[in-house]
Design a protein around this motif. Structure first.
Motif, PDB file in Angstrom:
ATOM      1  N   LEU A  41       0.831  -1.202   0.000  1.00 35.55           N
ATOM      2  CA  LEU A  41       0.000   0.000   0.000  1.00 35.55           C
ATOM      3  C   LEU A  41       0.868   1.255   0.000  1.00 35.55           C
ATOM      4  CD1 LEU A  41      -2.524  -1.115   2.776  1.00 35.55           C
ATOM      5  CD2 LEU A  41      -2.757  -1.418   0.296  1.00 35.55           C
ATOM      6  N   ASN A  42       0.344   2.317  -0.585  1.00 33.33           N
ATOM      7  CA  ASN A  42       1.046   3.592  -0.481  1.00 33.33           C
ATOM      8  C   ASN A  42       0.680   4.259   0.842  1.00 33.33           C
ATOM      9  OD1 ASN A  42      -1.392   5.107  -0.808  1.00 33.33           O
ATOM     10  ND2 ASN A  42      -1.211   4.924  -3.037  1.00 33.33           N
ATOM     11  N   ASP A  43       1.330   5.376   1.127  1.00 31.78           N
ATOM     12  CA  ASP A  43       1.141   6.020   2.435  1.00 31.78           C
ATOM     13  C   ASP A  43      -0.305   6.434   2.679  1.00 31.78           C
ATOM     14  OD1 ASP A  43       3.787   5.680   3.064  1.00 31.78           O
ATOM     15  OD2 ASP A  43       4.407   7.685   2.421  1.00 31.78           O
ATOM     16  N   ALA A  44      -0.978   6.895   1.650  1.00 31.21           N
ATOM     17  CA  ALA A  44      -2.369   7.328   1.808  1.00 31.21           C
ATOM     18  C   ALA A  44      -3.278   6.142   2.114  1.00 31.21           C
ATOM     19  CB  ALA A  44      -2.832   8.047   0.546  1.00 31.21           C
ATOM     20  N   GLN A  45      -3.016   5.017   1.467  1.00 30.20           N
ATOM     21  CA  GLN A  45      -3.855   3.824   1.669  1.00 30.20           C
ATOM     22  C   GLN A  45      -3.627   3.169   3.023  1.00 30.20           C
ATOM     23  OE1 GLN A  45      -2.410   1.756  -1.772  1.00 30.20           O
ATOM     24  NE2 GLN A  45      -4.080   2.439  -3.103  1.00 30.20           N
ATOM     25  N   LYS A  46      -2.410   3.283   3.532  1.00 30.22           N
ATOM     26  CA  LYS A  46      -2.077   2.605   4.787  1.00 30.22           C
ATOM     27  C   LYS A  46      -2.954   3.062   5.952  1.00 30.22           C
ATOM     28  CE  LYS A  46       2.778   1.627   3.734  1.00 30.22           C
ATOM     29  NZ  LYS A  46       4.188   1.951   4.023  1.00 30.22           N
ATOM     30  N   GLY A  47      -3.330   4.321   5.959  1.00 26.67           N
ATOM     31  CA  GLY A  47      -4.164   4.827   7.042  1.00 26.67           C
ATOM     32  C   GLY A  47      -5.514   4.161   7.123  1.00 26.67           C
ATOM     33  N   PHE A  48      -6.003   3.631   6.013  1.00 23.64           N
ATOM     34  CA  PHE A  48      -7.310   2.986   5.974  1.00 23.64           C
ATOM     35  C   PHE A  48      -7.212   1.464   5.959  1.00 23.64           C
ATOM     36  CE2 PHE A  48      -7.852   7.165   4.062  1.00 23.64           C
ATOM     37  CZ  PHE A  48      -9.007   7.642   4.667  1.00 23.64           C
ATOM     38  N   ASP A  49      -6.201   0.937   5.272  1.00 24.55           N
ATOM     39  CA  ASP A  49      -6.207  -0.496   4.961  1.00 24.55           C
ATOM     40  C   ASP A  49      -5.004  -1.274   5.483  1.00 24.55           C
ATOM     41  OD1 ASP A  49      -8.653  -0.377   3.593  1.00 24.55           O
ATOM     42  OD2 ASP A  49      -7.673   0.353   1.779  1.00 24.55           O
ATOM     43  N   MET A  72     -10.902  -0.451   2.038  1.00 23.63           N
ATOM     44  CA  MET A  72     -11.683   0.758   1.764  1.00 23.63           C
ATOM     45  C   MET A  72     -11.112   1.585   0.619  1.00 23.63           C
ATOM     46  SD  MET A  72     -12.325   2.018   5.701  1.00 23.63           S
ATOM     47  CE  MET A  72     -13.201   3.490   5.171  1.00 23.63           C
ATOM     48  N   MET A  73      -9.773   1.653   0.521  1.00 23.82           N
ATOM     49  CA  MET A  73      -9.151   2.580  -0.416  1.00 23.82           C
ATOM     50  C   MET A  73      -8.222   1.906  -1.424  1.00 23.82           C
ATOM     51  SD  MET A  73     -10.310   5.561   0.514  1.00 23.82           S
ATOM     52  CE  MET A  73      -9.182   6.757  -0.195  1.00 23.82           C
ATOM     53  N   SER A  74      -8.163   0.592  -1.407  1.00 24.02           N
ATOM     54  CA  SER A  74      -7.231  -0.109  -2.299  1.00 24.02           C
ATOM     55  C   SER A  74      -7.752  -1.508  -2.606  1.00 24.02           C
ATOM     56  CB  SER A  74      -5.847  -0.201  -1.645  1.00 24.02           C
ATOM     57  OG  SER A  74      -5.938  -0.878  -0.410  1.00 24.02           O
ATOM     58  N   THR A 106     -10.415 -14.503   3.214  1.00 22.33           N
ATOM     59  CA  THR A 106     -10.863 -13.311   2.495  1.00 22.33           C
ATOM     60  C   THR A 106      -9.803 -12.976   1.445  1.00 22.33           C
ATOM     61  OG1 THR A 106     -11.929 -12.513   4.515  1.00 22.33           O
ATOM     62  CG2 THR A 106     -11.599 -10.911   2.736  1.00 22.33           C
ATOM     63  N   PRO A 107     -10.135 -13.060   0.160  1.00 28.66           N
ATOM     64  CA  PRO A 107      -9.107 -12.935  -0.885  1.00 28.66           C
ATOM     65  C   PRO A 107      -8.444 -11.566  -0.964  1.00 28.66           C
ATOM     66  CG  PRO A 107     -11.306 -12.978  -1.848  1.00 28.66           C
ATOM     67  CD  PRO A 107     -11.476 -13.308  -0.405  1.00 28.66           C
ATOM     68  N   THR A 108      -9.112 -10.517  -0.444  1.00 27.17           N
ATOM     69  CA  THR A 108      -8.534  -9.176  -0.520  1.00 27.17           C
ATOM     70  C   THR A 108      -7.693  -8.832   0.714  1.00 27.17           C
ATOM     71  OG1 THR A 108     -10.626  -8.332   0.362  1.00 27.17           O
ATOM     72  CG2 THR A 108     -10.305  -8.233  -2.043  1.00 27.17           C
ATOM     73  N   THR A 109      -7.619  -9.753   1.671  1.00 33.37           N
ATOM     74  CA  THR A 109      -6.821  -9.531   2.881  1.00 33.37           C
ATOM     75  C   THR A 109      -5.473 -10.242   2.759  1.00 33.37           C
ATOM     76  OG1 THR A 109      -8.717  -9.252   4.369  1.00 33.37           O
ATOM     77  CG2 THR A 109      -6.664  -9.995   5.361  1.00 33.37           C
ATOM     78  N   ILE A 110      -4.422  -9.552   3.156  1.00 31.55           N
ATOM     79  CA  ILE A 110      -3.090 -10.170   3.276  1.00 31.55           C
ATOM     80  C   ILE A 110      -2.778 -10.230   4.772  1.00 31.55           C
ATOM     81  CG2 ILE A 110      -0.636  -9.981   2.736  1.00 31.55           C
ATOM     82  CD1 ILE A 110      -1.463  -8.283   0.278  1.00 31.55           C
TER      83      ILE A 110
END
Length: 338
Positions: A41-49, A72-74, A106-110
């Motif tokens: 994730l980029n810095d902006a996405q990290k705050g949400f995901d 939410m954002m990625s 959940t396929p979108t979770t790492i």
């Protein structure tokens, strides 16, 4: 999977929904979990995901609830459980919750478990389920004789070269803590000009290990029966005990003379074969050959007895009340050479 394969897949953005990173060597566990933490994730996405949790402060219920959420954002959400060995892995209802989640990821979770300083129990159904559904990586402790080749390989991967003696010197003094070794390697990469090989002099200048007064030079002096040089080195050790602890000196001497003795019994004494059998670089084989000429089998057995006796004296047995470690070292070296 090997660490480079995992890192390559992460770089190519080919992720798995579950990673179990376990083992006695924490360095590669950190390398892989940091790669996921810093690159998915980029810095902006990290705050949400992105969620970072610690094993001793969290339970499985919280982890599973978070893992079932959608980003939410990625395209992905990242959950890393650091110090995962602190979770209650045995006899807990939460383990069953995790097993059920592994069956329906959940396929979108790492989801990353960084389980340090020990091996996950491979006999459990949970381990086998994780192995089938995601990535399991075991970070094995590096043995003493593998550290120098690791240094050489690590430096070669960065397009650089290091002299075998420099790598061996680093390995002997830095030990098997790969995080510490890797930091010193990076220091050398940054400070030594790219166009030349990293030398023993560079080790002295950047890491602080003397190129003239170290355990390898002591081995060489003893192998050549150079009493003057050996005593000079021992005097330096006595004056700088923190940089040259007795336990390091004794361990190195025992390893050295054990290899000289082993050399006597080799059926094939060619450089490559001897290097393989002794666990050293071919560069050092000539030193063992020379030492074997100066120390026959009988003398080497006697040296081993001397080392054993003085190991006990350094531990306080049968040593005089006012005898210093430096005095004992000088006395021991005198007996080895005579």
């Amino acid at each position: 999977m090997k660490v480079q394969e995992i890192l390559s897949a992460i770089k190519q953005r080919k992720y798995k929904p579950l990673y179990l990173l376990h083992g006695e060597e924490s360095y590669y566990i950190d390398v892989i979990s940091d790669a996921i933490e810093n690159s998915v994730l980029n810095d902006a996405q990290k705050g949400f995901d992105q969620t970072i949790l610690y094993g001793k402060d969290v339970d499985f219920s919280t982890i599973i609830s978070a893992a079932k959420r959608y980003p939410m954002m990625s395209d992905h959400q990242v959950i890393i459980i650091k110090e995962a060995q602190g979770l209650k892995w045995k006899g807990e209802e939460g383990v069953e919750m995790l097993a059920k989640y592994v069956d329906n990821l959940t396929p979108t979770t790492i989801l990353v478990f960084a389980y340090k300083y020990g091996k996950f129990d491979k006999r459990t159904k949970l381990f086998k389920a994780i192995e089938k559904a995601g990535i399991v990586f075991e970070s094995e402790k590096l043995y003493d004789n593998k550290v120098a080749p690791w240094i050489v390989d690590e430096i070669q991967q960065q397009g650089r070269k290091i002299h075998p003696q420099a790598a061996a010197l680093m390995a002997e003094y830095l030990g098997t803590d790969l995080s510490k070794v890797a930091n010193e390697v990076q220091k050398l990469i940054l400070n030594v000009p790219k166009e030349r090989e990293i030398s023993v002099q560079d080790i002295e200048q950047n890491i602080g290990i003397s190129k003239d007064f170290n355990v390898f030079e002591l081995n060489n002096a003893l192998g050549k029966r150079d009493a003057l040089k050996a005593i000079q080195i021992v005097d330096y050790f006595a004056a700088n005990p923190k940089s040259n602890p007795v336990v390091l000196v004794m361990g190195t001497l025992y390893g050295y003379f054990s290899k000289v003795l082993k050399y006597h019994y080799l059926a094939d004494k060619s450089s490559q074969s001897a290097a393989r059998e002794l666990g050293v670089s071919p560069f050092f084989v000539k030193d063992y050959e020379y030492a074997a000429r100066n120390f026959n089998k009988s003398k080497l057995f006697h040296v081993m007895t001397i080392l054993k006796d003085y190991d006990l004296k350094f531990k306080g047995l049968d040593a005089g009340p006012n005898t210093s470690d430096g005095d004992l070292l000088r006395e021991m070296i005198f007996k080895i050479l005579n």
